[in-house]
Scaffold this motif. Structure first.
Motif, PDB file in Angstrom:
ATOM      1  N   LEU A 248       0.820  -1.203   0.000  1.00 55.29           N
ATOM      2  CA  LEU A 248       0.000   0.000   0.000  1.00 55.29           C
ATOM      3  C   LEU A 248       0.860   1.261   0.000  1.00 55.29           C
ATOM      4  O   LEU A 248       0.510   2.274  -0.621  1.00 55.29           O
ATOM      5  CB  LEU A 248      -0.929   0.014   1.223  1.00 55.29           C
ATOM      6  CG  LEU A 248      -2.090  -0.979   1.217  1.00 55.29           C
ATOM      7  CD1 LEU A 248      -2.841  -0.901   2.534  1.00 55.29           C
ATOM      8  CD2 LEU A 248      -3.041  -0.706   0.048  1.00 55.29           C
ATOM      9  N   GLU A 249       1.995   1.200   0.694  1.00 58.02           N
ATOM     10  CA  GLU A 249       2.849   2.387   0.803  1.00 58.02           C
ATOM     11  C   GLU A 249       3.721   2.589  -0.430  1.00 58.02           C
ATOM     12  O   GLU A 249       3.882   3.713  -0.907  1.00 58.02           O
ATOM     13  CB  GLU A 249       3.738   2.284   2.039  1.00 58.02           C
ATOM     14  CG  GLU A 249       4.651   3.490   2.224  1.00 58.02           C
ATOM     15  CD  GLU A 249       5.416   3.448   3.531  1.00 58.02           C
ATOM     16  OE1 GLU A 249       6.215   4.373   3.769  1.00 58.02           O
ATOM     17  OE2 GLU A 249       5.222   2.496   4.318  1.00 58.02           O
ATOM     18  N   TRP A 250       4.278   1.481  -0.967  1.00 56.22           N
ATOM     19  CA  TRP A 250       5.291   1.625  -2.009  1.00 56.22           C
ATOM     20  C   TRP A 250       4.777   1.276  -3.401  1.00 56.22           C
ATOM     21  O   TRP A 250       5.191   1.864  -4.377  1.00 56.22           O
ATOM     22  CB  TRP A 250       6.499   0.744  -1.682  1.00 56.22           C
ATOM     23  CG  TRP A 250       7.215   1.148  -0.442  1.00 56.22           C
ATOM     24  CD1 TRP A 250       7.126   0.561   0.779  1.00 56.22           C
ATOM     25  CD2 TRP A 250       8.122   2.245  -0.275  1.00 56.22           C
ATOM     26  NE1 TRP A 250       7.910   1.211   1.689  1.00 56.22           N
ATOM     27  CE2 TRP A 250       8.540   2.254   1.078  1.00 56.22           C
ATOM     28  CE3 TRP A 250       8.629   3.223  -1.134  1.00 56.22           C
ATOM     29  CZ2 TRP A 250       9.443   3.191   1.568  1.00 56.22           C
ATOM     30  CZ3 TRP A 250       9.522   4.147  -0.640  1.00 56.22           C
ATOM     31  CH2 TRP A 250       9.912   4.131   0.698  1.00 56.22           C
ATOM     32  N   GLU A 251       3.947   0.273  -3.494  1.00 56.37           N
ATOM     33  CA  GLU A 251       3.350  -0.229  -4.744  1.00 56.37           C
ATOM     34  C   GLU A 251       4.369  -0.707  -5.777  1.00 56.37           C
ATOM     35  O   GLU A 251       4.216  -1.762  -6.348  1.00 56.37           O
ATOM     36  CB  GLU A 251       2.412   0.812  -5.368  1.00 56.37           C
ATOM     37  CG  GLU A 251       1.130   0.985  -4.583  1.00 56.37           C
ATOM     38  CD  GLU A 251       0.038   1.656  -5.388  1.00 56.37           C
ATOM     39  OE1 GLU A 251       0.250   1.945  -6.578  1.00 56.37           O
ATOM     40  OE2 GLU A 251      -1.046   1.883  -4.817  1.00 56.37           O
ATOM     41  N   GLN A 252       5.431   0.037  -6.050  1.00 57.36           N
ATOM     42  CA  GLN A 252       6.459  -0.383  -7.007  1.00 57.36           C
ATOM     43  C   GLN A 252       5.859  -0.692  -8.377  1.00 57.36           C
ATOM     44  O   GLN A 252       6.051  -1.766  -8.945  1.00 57.36           O
ATOM     45  CB  GLN A 252       7.225  -1.600  -6.472  1.00 57.36           C
ATOM     46  CG  GLN A 252       8.240  -1.261  -5.412  1.00 57.36           C
ATOM     47  CD  GLN A 252       9.363  -0.393  -5.923  1.00 57.36           C
ATOM     48  OE1 GLN A 252       9.950  -0.671  -6.960  1.00 57.36           O
ATOM     49  NE2 GLN A 252       9.653   0.685  -5.220  1.00 57.36           N
ATOM     50  N   ARG A 257       8.999  -7.308 -12.308  1.00 60.87           N
ATOM     51  CA  ARG A 257       8.444  -8.568 -11.826  1.00 60.87           C
ATOM     52  C   ARG A 257       7.415  -8.357 -10.712  1.00 60.87           C
ATOM     53  O   ARG A 257       7.066  -9.291 -10.005  1.00 60.87           O
ATOM     54  CB  ARG A 257       9.576  -9.481 -11.324  1.00 60.87           C
ATOM     55  CG  ARG A 257      10.379 -10.109 -12.448  1.00 60.87           C
ATOM     56  CD  ARG A 257      11.651 -10.783 -11.937  1.00 60.87           C
ATOM     57  NE  ARG A 257      11.424 -11.688 -10.833  1.00 60.87           N
ATOM     58  CZ  ARG A 257      11.141 -12.995 -10.946  1.00 60.87           C
ATOM     59  NH1 ARG A 257      11.038 -13.546 -12.146  1.00 60.87           N
ATOM     60  NH2 ARG A 257      10.975 -13.739  -9.881  1.00 60.87           N
ATOM     61  N   ARG A 258       6.902  -7.133 -10.600  1.00 60.80           N
ATOM     62  CA  ARG A 258       5.983  -6.830  -9.495  1.00 60.80           C
ATOM     63  C   ARG A 258       4.708  -7.665  -9.569  1.00 60.80           C
ATOM     64  O   ARG A 258       4.111  -7.992  -8.537  1.00 60.80           O
ATOM     65  CB  ARG A 258       5.620  -5.345  -9.492  1.00 60.80           C
ATOM     66  CG  ARG A 258       4.719  -4.930 -10.629  1.00 60.80           C
ATOM     67  CD  ARG A 258       4.556  -3.429 -10.759  1.00 60.80           C
ATOM     68  NE  ARG A 258       3.650  -3.077 -11.838  1.00 60.80           N
ATOM     69  CZ  ARG A 258       3.973  -3.129 -13.122  1.00 60.80           C
ATOM     70  NH1 ARG A 258       5.179  -3.506 -13.494  1.00 60.80           N
ATOM     71  NH2 ARG A 258       3.085  -2.804 -14.050  1.00 60.80           N
ATOM     72  N   LEU A 259       4.279  -8.032 -10.788  1.00 57.94           N
ATOM     73  CA  LEU A 259       3.037  -8.793 -10.911  1.00 57.94           C
ATOM     74  C   LEU A 259       3.192 -10.208 -10.377  1.00 57.94           C
ATOM     75  O   LEU A 259       2.211 -10.821  -9.946  1.00 57.94           O
ATOM     76  CB  LEU A 259       2.574  -8.808 -12.369  1.00 57.94           C
ATOM     77  CG  LEU A 259       2.022  -7.455 -12.844  1.00 57.94           C
ATOM     78  CD1 LEU A 259       2.048  -7.348 -14.351  1.00 57.94           C
ATOM     79  CD2 LEU A 259       0.600  -7.248 -12.310  1.00 57.94           C
ATOM     80  N   ILE A 260       4.408 -10.721 -10.375  1.00 56.72           N
ATOM     81  CA  ILE A 260       4.654 -12.009  -9.726  1.00 56.72           C
ATOM     82  C   ILE A 260       4.411 -11.876  -8.226  1.00 56.72           C
ATOM     83  O   ILE A 260       3.719 -12.700  -7.613  1.00 56.72           O
ATOM     84  CB  ILE A 260       6.083 -12.489 -10.017  1.00 56.72           C
ATOM     85  CG1 ILE A 260       6.254 -12.757 -11.516  1.00 56.72           C
ATOM     86  CG2 ILE A 260       6.420 -13.740  -9.197  1.00 56.72           C
ATOM     87  CD1 ILE A 260       7.675 -13.057 -11.939  1.00 56.72           C
ATOM     88  N   ASP A 261       4.958 -10.813  -7.639  1.00 59.58           N
ATOM     89  CA  ASP A 261       4.735 -10.556  -6.216  1.00 59.58           C
ATOM     90  C   ASP A 261       3.254 -10.381  -5.912  1.00 59.58           C
ATOM     91  O   ASP A 261       2.746 -10.897  -4.909  1.00 59.58           O
ATOM     92  CB  ASP A 261       5.485  -9.298  -5.780  1.00 59.58           C
ATOM     93  CG  ASP A 261       6.985  -9.504  -5.712  1.00 59.58           C
ATOM     94  OD1 ASP A 261       7.414 -10.624  -5.386  1.00 59.58           O
ATOM     95  OD2 ASP A 261       7.721  -8.549  -5.982  1.00 59.58           O
ATOM     96  N   LEU A 262       2.543  -9.647  -6.754  1.00 53.59           N
ATOM     97  CA  LEU A 262       1.128  -9.394  -6.489  1.00 53.59           C
ATOM     98  C   LEU A 262       0.311 -10.675  -6.569  1.00 53.59           C
ATOM     99  O   LEU A 262      -0.668 -10.839  -5.834  1.00 53.59           O
ATOM    100  CB  LEU A 262       0.590  -8.354  -7.466  1.00 53.59           C
ATOM    101  CG  LEU A 262       1.146  -6.941  -7.329  1.00 53.59           C
ATOM    102  CD1 LEU A 262       0.402  -5.982  -8.258  1.00 53.59           C
ATOM    103  CD2 LEU A 262       1.065  -6.453  -5.881  1.00 53.59           C
ATOM    104  N   ASN A 263       0.696 -11.594  -7.459  1.00 52.97           N
ATOM    105  CA  ASN A 263      -0.005 -12.876  -7.505  1.00 52.97           C
ATOM    106  C   ASN A 263       0.226 -13.671  -6.228  1.00 52.97           C
ATOM    107  O   ASN A 263      -0.712 -14.267  -5.684  1.00 52.97           O
ATOM    108  CB  ASN A 263       0.434 -13.676  -8.726  1.00 52.97           C
ATOM    109  CG  ASN A 263      -0.352 -13.336  -9.973  1.00 52.97           C
ATOM    110  OD1 ASN A 263      -1.390 -13.931 -10.248  1.00 52.97           O
ATOM    111  ND2 ASN A 263       0.127 -12.352 -10.731  1.00 52.97           N
TER     112      ASN A 263
END
Length: 316
Positions: A248-252, A257-263
């Protein structure tokens, strides 16, 4: 001899259920499509623009290397430009992908990676290729050594940390549930060591999912992740809460590869029963699902993702 270009068309059903490793990188997807047709110049331009953004370079080279005809077309590139470091690195990772598919001898992939590393001593990408290979077929000491080689060149390498966490999670697979398993401590220490805005803050969630994969495969957890108590203990909830608050704070939004983290984070929130938080993550993910962790332990990842997304968004 270079291979003929593959057909342009693909079945609608297959395409609809495909996972795109390029995620939302449109330039990468275009370069991959051009490479599939033998037009390696687009990949050359893409990698030249990427420069020493190591996470982005690793992501782009890995995705290009997964294209089935990447190796022969990249050899054509090397014939045209024998001194091209980018071509040598791409060929090395293409050889790794072939070895992982059983189409190449691992020793030849290792040789290609070491040759590329000698041409680009500061680039972690050839060492990432070796780490991918040894994570699948190598001994523990060699996996750890290669991880150290990657970190010596880029300490916060995202893909390398995911690989080592997946490997560590497999230790003591038959030992049952262990809240003090080493993979948890490793992930927390790596997250704490990274800069405040680093996506490695999500690594403890990844560790939790990878350990679930191992436990469920061994029969110590139910095959339905949402029905498992693995996600509801106090420590697990603390990890999920901290990771979600970080997001919520950083979103990046710019990390490749952020979508891997979000999954991984959305999967965790679904398993935790936090529907509203999962919905916020699914809105960010859109259609960019990843096979892991939705396939854990042995599920149809597309169906699991679609069901979880529809439930969280109230579209069932």
């Amino acid at each position: 001899m270079s291979p003929p270009p593959p057909p342009l068309g693909r079945g609608r059903k297959r395409a609809a259920h495909a996972f795109d490793a390029a995620l939302d990188d449109a330039e990468l997807a275009a370069a991959r499509a051009a490479l599939a047709q033998g037009r390696w110049q687009t990949a050359r331009s893409l990698l030249a623009r990427t420069g020493d953004d190591w996470d982005r370079r690793g992501h782009r080279v890995t995705v290009l290397a997964q294209e089935p005809h990447s190796a022969p077309w990249t050899r054509d590139w090397l014939l045209a430009e024998p001194d091209s470091v980018d071509a040598a690195v791409l060929l090395a990772l293409a050889q790794v992908q072939r070895a992982l598919r059983g189409k190449e001898k691992p020793v030849r992939a290792r040789e290609a990676c070491h040759a590329a590393a000698a041409l680009a001593p500061g680039d972690p990408t050839p060492w990432l290729g070796l780490l991918m290979l040894e994570s699948a077929v190598g001994a523990e000491a060699e996996v750890r050594r290669l991880f150290a080689e990657v970190r010596a060149r880029y300490a916060d390498h995202h893909h390398a940390h995911h690989l080592i966490v997946a490997r560590l999670a497999e230790h003591r697979s038959g030992g049952g549930v262990d809240p003090l398993h080493e993979v948890y401590d490793f992930a927390i220490e790596a997250a704490d060591r990274a800069p405040a805005d680093s996506p490695l803050a999500i690594l403890p969630v990844v560790a939790h999912a990878e350990r679930y994969r191992v436990l469920a495969a061994a029969g110590h957890e139910p095959p339905d992740a949402a029905a498992s108590g693995h996600w509801t203990g106090r420590r697990a909830r603390q990890v999920m809460r901290a990771a979600f608050d970080w997001w919520l704070e950083w979103e990046q939004e710019g990390h490749p590869r952020r979508l891997i983290d979000l999954n991984f984070l959305a999967h965790a929130k679904v398993c935790e029963g936090r529907g509203a938080e999962a919905a916020a993550l699914f809105h960010r993910i859109g259609e960019h699902a990843t096979p892991s962790p939705w396939s854990y332990p042995d599920r149809d990842p597309y169906a699991a993702f679609r069901t979880a997304r529809a439930t969280a968004l109230g579209t069932t």
